[in-house]
Design an enzyme around this catalytic site. Structure first.
Site, PDB file in Angstrom:
ATOM      1  N   LYS A  15      56.257  24.973 -41.078  1.00  0.00           N
ATOM      2  CA  LYS A  15      55.147  25.850 -41.494  1.00  0.00           C
ATOM      3  C   LYS A  15      55.009  27.051 -40.554  1.00  0.00           C
ATOM      4  O   LYS A  15      54.930  28.193 -40.999  1.00  0.00           O
ATOM      5  CB  LYS A  15      53.825  25.062 -41.536  1.00  0.00           C
ATOM      6  CG  LYS A  15      53.872  23.844 -42.463  1.00  0.00           C
ATOM      7  CD  LYS A  15      52.541  23.120 -42.521  1.00  0.00           C
ATOM      8  CE  LYS A  15      52.104  22.449 -41.233  1.00  0.00           C
ATOM      9  NZ  LYS A  15      52.982  21.351 -40.768  1.00  0.00           N
ATOM     10  N   ARG A  90      43.799  20.211 -44.620  1.00  0.00           N
ATOM     11  CA  ARG A  90      44.561  18.998 -44.374  1.00  0.00           C
ATOM     12  C   ARG A  90      43.854  17.753 -44.886  1.00  0.00           C
ATOM     13  O   ARG A  90      44.342  16.647 -44.700  1.00  0.00           O
ATOM     14  CB  ARG A  90      44.703  18.836 -42.873  1.00  0.00           C
ATOM     15  CG  ARG A  90      46.119  18.862 -42.378  1.00  0.00           C
ATOM     16  CD  ARG A  90      45.937  19.085 -40.931  1.00  0.00           C
ATOM     17  NE  ARG A  90      46.918  18.591 -40.064  1.00  0.00           N
ATOM     18  CZ  ARG A  90      47.741  19.412 -39.406  1.00  0.00           C
ATOM     19  NH1 ARG A  90      47.785  20.672 -39.661  1.00  0.00           N
ATOM     20  NH2 ARG A  90      48.531  18.905 -38.521  1.00  0.00           N
ATOM     21  N   ARG A 129      61.708  20.562 -30.373  1.00  0.00           N
ATOM     22  CA  ARG A 129      60.955  21.820 -30.447  1.00  0.00           C
ATOM     23  C   ARG A 129      60.535  22.323 -29.065  1.00  0.00           C
ATOM     24  O   ARG A 129      60.141  21.545 -28.209  1.00  0.00           O
ATOM     25  CB  ARG A 129      59.702  21.639 -31.308  1.00  0.00           C
ATOM     26  CG  ARG A 129      58.787  22.874 -31.223  1.00  0.00           C
ATOM     27  CD  ARG A 129      57.776  22.953 -32.296  1.00  0.00           C
ATOM     28  NE  ARG A 129      56.978  21.751 -32.414  1.00  0.00           N
ATOM     29  CZ  ARG A 129      56.140  21.535 -33.407  1.00  0.00           C
ATOM     30  NH1 ARG A 129      55.993  22.445 -34.351  1.00  0.00           N
ATOM     31  NH2 ARG A 129      55.446  20.424 -33.463  1.00  0.00           N
ATOM     32  N   ARG A 162      55.116  20.739 -26.626  1.00  0.00           N
ATOM     33  CA  ARG A 162      53.745  20.326 -26.915  1.00  0.00           C
ATOM     34  C   ARG A 162      53.519  18.875 -26.485  1.00  0.00           C
ATOM     35  O   ARG A 162      54.401  18.045 -26.633  1.00  0.00           O
ATOM     36  CB  ARG A 162      53.471  20.462 -28.429  1.00  0.00           C
ATOM     37  CG  ARG A 162      52.929  21.815 -28.797  1.00  0.00           C
ATOM     38  CD  ARG A 162      52.894  22.089 -30.280  1.00  0.00           C
ATOM     39  NE  ARG A 162      52.351  21.045 -31.119  1.00  0.00           N
ATOM     40  CZ  ARG A 162      52.223  21.147 -32.444  1.00  0.00           C
ATOM     41  NH1 ARG A 162      52.575  22.273 -33.041  1.00  0.00           N
ATOM     42  NH2 ARG A 162      51.733  20.165 -33.152  1.00  0.00           N
ATOM     43  N   ARG A 173      51.248  11.062 -36.462  1.00  0.00           N
ATOM     44  CA  ARG A 173      50.971  12.292 -37.207  1.00  0.00           C
ATOM     45  C   ARG A 173      51.510  12.178 -38.632  1.00  0.00           C
ATOM     46  O   ARG A 173      50.882  12.644 -39.586  1.00  0.00           O
ATOM     47  CB  ARG A 173      51.584  13.495 -36.493  1.00  0.00           C
ATOM     48  CG  ARG A 173      50.812  13.886 -35.237  1.00  0.00           C
ATOM     49  CD  ARG A 173      51.631  14.714 -34.261  1.00  0.00           C
ATOM     50  NE  ARG A 173      52.074  15.977 -34.788  1.00  0.00           N
ATOM     51  CZ  ARG A 173      53.012  16.740 -34.224  1.00  0.00           C
ATOM     52  NH1 ARG A 173      53.595  16.337 -33.098  1.00  0.00           N
ATOM     53  NH2 ARG A 173      53.353  17.874 -34.759  1.00  0.00           N
TER      54      ARG A 173
HETATM   55  P1  AP5 Z   1      57.557  24.340 -36.943  1.00  0.00           P
HETATM   56  O1  AP5 Z   1      57.712  25.592 -37.716  1.00  0.00           O
HETATM   57  O2  AP5 Z   1      56.967  24.428 -35.579  1.00  0.00           O
HETATM   58  O3  AP5 Z   1      56.831  23.226 -37.847  1.00  0.00           O
HETATM   59  P2  AP5 Z   1      55.319  23.051 -38.300  1.00  0.00           P
HETATM   60  O4  AP5 Z   1      55.335  22.642 -39.732  1.00  0.00           O
HETATM   61  O5  AP5 Z   1      54.521  24.245 -37.910  1.00  0.00           O
HETATM   62  O6  AP5 Z   1      54.958  21.776 -37.437  1.00  0.00           O
HETATM   63  P3  AP5 Z   1      53.683  21.415 -36.574  1.00  0.00           P
HETATM   64  O7  AP5 Z   1      54.090  20.263 -35.701  1.00  0.00           O
HETATM   65  O8  AP5 Z   1      53.102  22.625 -35.939  1.00  0.00           O
HETATM   66  O9  AP5 Z   1      52.743  20.885 -37.655  1.00  0.00           O
HETATM   67  P4  AP5 Z   1      51.567  20.005 -37.430  1.00  0.00           P
HETATM   68  O10 AP5 Z   1      50.984  20.127 -38.778  1.00  0.00           O
HETATM   69  O11 AP5 Z   1      51.817  18.631 -36.964  1.00  0.00           O
HETATM   70  O12 AP5 Z   1      50.827  20.670 -36.162  1.00  0.00           O
HETATM   71  P5  AP5 Z   1      49.569  21.590 -36.032  1.00  0.00           P
HETATM   72  O13 AP5 Z   1      49.780  22.493 -34.901  1.00  0.00           O
HETATM   73  O14 AP5 Z   1      49.200  22.173 -37.346  1.00  0.00           O
HETATM   74  O15 AP5 Z   1      59.012  23.664 -36.848  1.00  0.00           O
HETATM   75  C1  AP5 Z   1      59.207  22.460 -36.148  1.00  0.00           C
HETATM   76  C2  AP5 Z   1      60.562  22.509 -35.405  1.00  0.00           C
HETATM   77  O16 AP5 Z   1      61.621  22.513 -36.362  1.00  0.00           O
HETATM   78  C3  AP5 Z   1      60.760  23.791 -34.570  1.00  0.00           C
HETATM   79  O17 AP5 Z   1      61.458  23.432 -33.414  1.00  0.00           O
HETATM   80  C4  AP5 Z   1      61.608  24.690 -35.460  1.00  0.00           C
HETATM   81  O18 AP5 Z   1      62.440  25.572 -34.708  1.00  0.00           O
HETATM   82  C5  AP5 Z   1      62.415  23.692 -36.258  1.00  0.00           C
HETATM   83  N1  AP5 Z   1      62.693  24.101 -37.634  1.00  0.00           N
HETATM   84  C6  AP5 Z   1      61.847  24.733 -38.493  1.00  0.00           C
HETATM   85  N2  AP5 Z   1      62.444  24.920 -39.697  1.00  0.00           N
HETATM   86  C7  AP5 Z   1      63.699  24.382 -39.596  1.00  0.00           C
HETATM   87  C8  AP5 Z   1      64.799  24.283 -40.507  1.00  0.00           C
HETATM   88  N3  AP5 Z   1      64.727  24.750 -41.770  1.00  0.00           N
HETATM   89  N4  AP5 Z   1      65.924  23.665 -40.064  1.00  0.00           N
HETATM   90  C9  AP5 Z   1      66.006  23.176 -38.774  1.00  0.00           C
HETATM   91  N5  AP5 Z   1      65.001  23.263 -37.874  1.00  0.00           N
HETATM   92  C10 AP5 Z   1      63.859  23.865 -38.274  1.00  0.00           C
HETATM   93  O19 AP5 Z   1      48.428  20.533 -35.668  1.00  0.00           O
HETATM   94  C11 AP5 Z   1      48.417  19.888 -34.412  1.00  0.00           C
HETATM   95  C12 AP5 Z   1      47.191  19.008 -34.294  1.00  0.00           C
HETATM   96  O20 AP5 Z   1      45.998  19.816 -34.385  1.00  0.00           O
HETATM   97  C13 AP5 Z   1      47.012  17.960 -35.410  1.00  0.00           C
HETATM   98  O21 AP5 Z   1      47.722  16.769 -35.134  1.00  0.00           O
HETATM   99  C14 AP5 Z   1      45.488  17.766 -35.388  1.00  0.00           C
HETATM  100  O22 AP5 Z   1      45.109  16.955 -34.307  1.00  0.00           O
HETATM  101  C15 AP5 Z   1      44.975  19.169 -35.126  1.00  0.00           C
HETATM  102  N6  AP5 Z   1      44.758  19.913 -36.387  1.00  0.00           N
HETATM  103  C16 AP5 Z   1      45.414  21.045 -36.782  1.00  0.00           C
HETATM  104  N7  AP5 Z   1      44.974  21.445 -37.996  1.00  0.00           N
HETATM  105  C17 AP5 Z   1      44.009  20.555 -38.372  1.00  0.00           C
HETATM  106  C18 AP5 Z   1      43.211  20.426 -39.528  1.00  0.00           C
HETATM  107  N8  AP5 Z   1      43.302  21.300 -40.555  1.00  0.00           N
HETATM  108  N9  AP5 Z   1      42.342  19.385 -39.574  1.00  0.00           N
HETATM  109  C19 AP5 Z   1      42.218  18.523 -38.554  1.00  0.00           C
HETATM  110  N10 AP5 Z   1      42.987  18.568 -37.425  1.00  0.00           N
HETATM  111  C20 AP5 Z   1      43.873  19.575 -37.340  1.00  0.00           C
HETATM  112 MG    MG Z   2      52.946  24.567 -36.544  1.00  0.00          MG
END
Ligand code: AP5
Ligand code: MG
Length: 217
Positions: A15, A90, A129, A162, A173
């Site tokens: 994402k 979410r 990552r 992270r 997660r």
């Molecule tokens: P990346 O692009 O970083 O993936 P992402 O989908 O953004 O993953 P996140 O881990 O950020 O998602 P998340 O939903 O768990 O975390 P968030 O920060 O939102 O890519 C991942 C890796 O893969 C990278 O190394 C990249 O280079 C690689 N990659 C990408 N595309 C690729 C491809 N096509 N091929 C190969 N490699 C690839 O949330 C974190 C925490 O915050 C949650 O656990 C929760 O506690 C809290 N939180 C956030 N939002 C909410 C909400 N709405 N409600 C409640 N709690 C929330």
């Molecule tokens: Mg992200």
């Protein structure tokens, strides 16, 4: 016309990476709830400290806190033409609160891009990552290495891992995603705005498919 686009998908599905590739193309603000929490944490705000315990366990931060934070962000000037939402909503209450807030502005969600990636690939993505401490740009030691090890290509910032990017936290997660977030797929499909995207391709191929899925907006 305004465009509100949601990037939906499990943790590490790409994402944040894809939002980085799409935001200039679409000329939309990138609103990422996880980045907003991490920004608050870095600045040691009360919100950041409250969110940290949930994030470290791989659980969701409570809806009331999350909804207030994201709706405040969406009310800023740079979201006047819409936004590219990453990681929000979410839960169903978050999705409903967003619908109400947008309806009050006379707008709505235009498209939801549902990124699919098999679970074993997600684990490999998360453990490899690295992120820039300064600008948050995501890298991967195998799939998207920086030009210079440990250094961000964009601003020379230090790359870090992270705290929640361990295999154990990632398993939780993923469970949370299937329990609480995946019902949103049917919620948005029923509204006719959902497009399924194969996220298991190379980063550039996924970007092309995403661009095609919003080309008519
Ligand atoms: P990346 O692009 O970083 O993936 P992402 O989908 O953004 O993953 P996140 O881990 O950020 O998602 P998340 O939903 O768990 O975390 P968030 O920060 O939102 O890519 C991942 C890796 O893969 C990278 O190394 C990249 O280079 C690689 N990659 C990408 N595309 C690729 C491809 N096509 N091929 C190969 N490699 C690839 O949330 C974190 C925490 O915050 C949650 O656990 C929760 O506690 C809290 N939180 C956030 N939002 C909410 C909400 N709405 N409600 C409640 N709690 C929330
Ligand atoms: Mg992200």
């Amino acid at each position: 016309m305004t465009s509100y686009i949601i990037l939906l998908g499990p943790p590490a599905s790409g994402k944040g990476t894809q939002a980085g590739n799409l935001r200039d193309h679409l000329n939309l603000a990138h609103v990422a709830s996880g980045d907003l929490f991490r920004y608050n944490l870095k600045n040691e705000t009360a919100l950041g400290l409250k969110a940290k315990a949930y994030m470290d366990r791989g659980e969701l931060v409570p809806d009331d806190i999350t909804i207030a934070m994201v709706l405040d962000r969406l009310s800023r000037e740079d979201c006047a033409e819409g936004a590219l939402l990453d990681g929000f909503p979410r839960t169903l209450p978050q999705a409903e609160a967003l619908d109400v807030a947008l309806a009050n502005k006379g707008v709505q969600i235009n498209r939801v891009l549902n990124i699919h990636v098999p679970e074993d690939a997600l684990i490999e993505r998360v453990t490899g990552r690295r992120l820039c401490r300064t600008c948050g740009e995501p890298y991967h030691i195998k799939f998207k290495p920086p030009q210079k090890e440990g250094i961000c290509d964009l601003d020379g910032g230090e790359l870090y891992q992270r705290d929640d990017d361990t295999e154990a936290t990632m398993r939780n997660r993923l469970k949370v995603y299937w329990d609480q977030t995946s019902p949103l797929i049917e919620y948005y499909r029923a509204k006719g705005v959902l497009v399924d995207i194969d996220g298991a391709q190379s980063i550039d191929h996924v970007t092309e498919d995403l661009k095609a899925a919003v080309a008519d907006l």
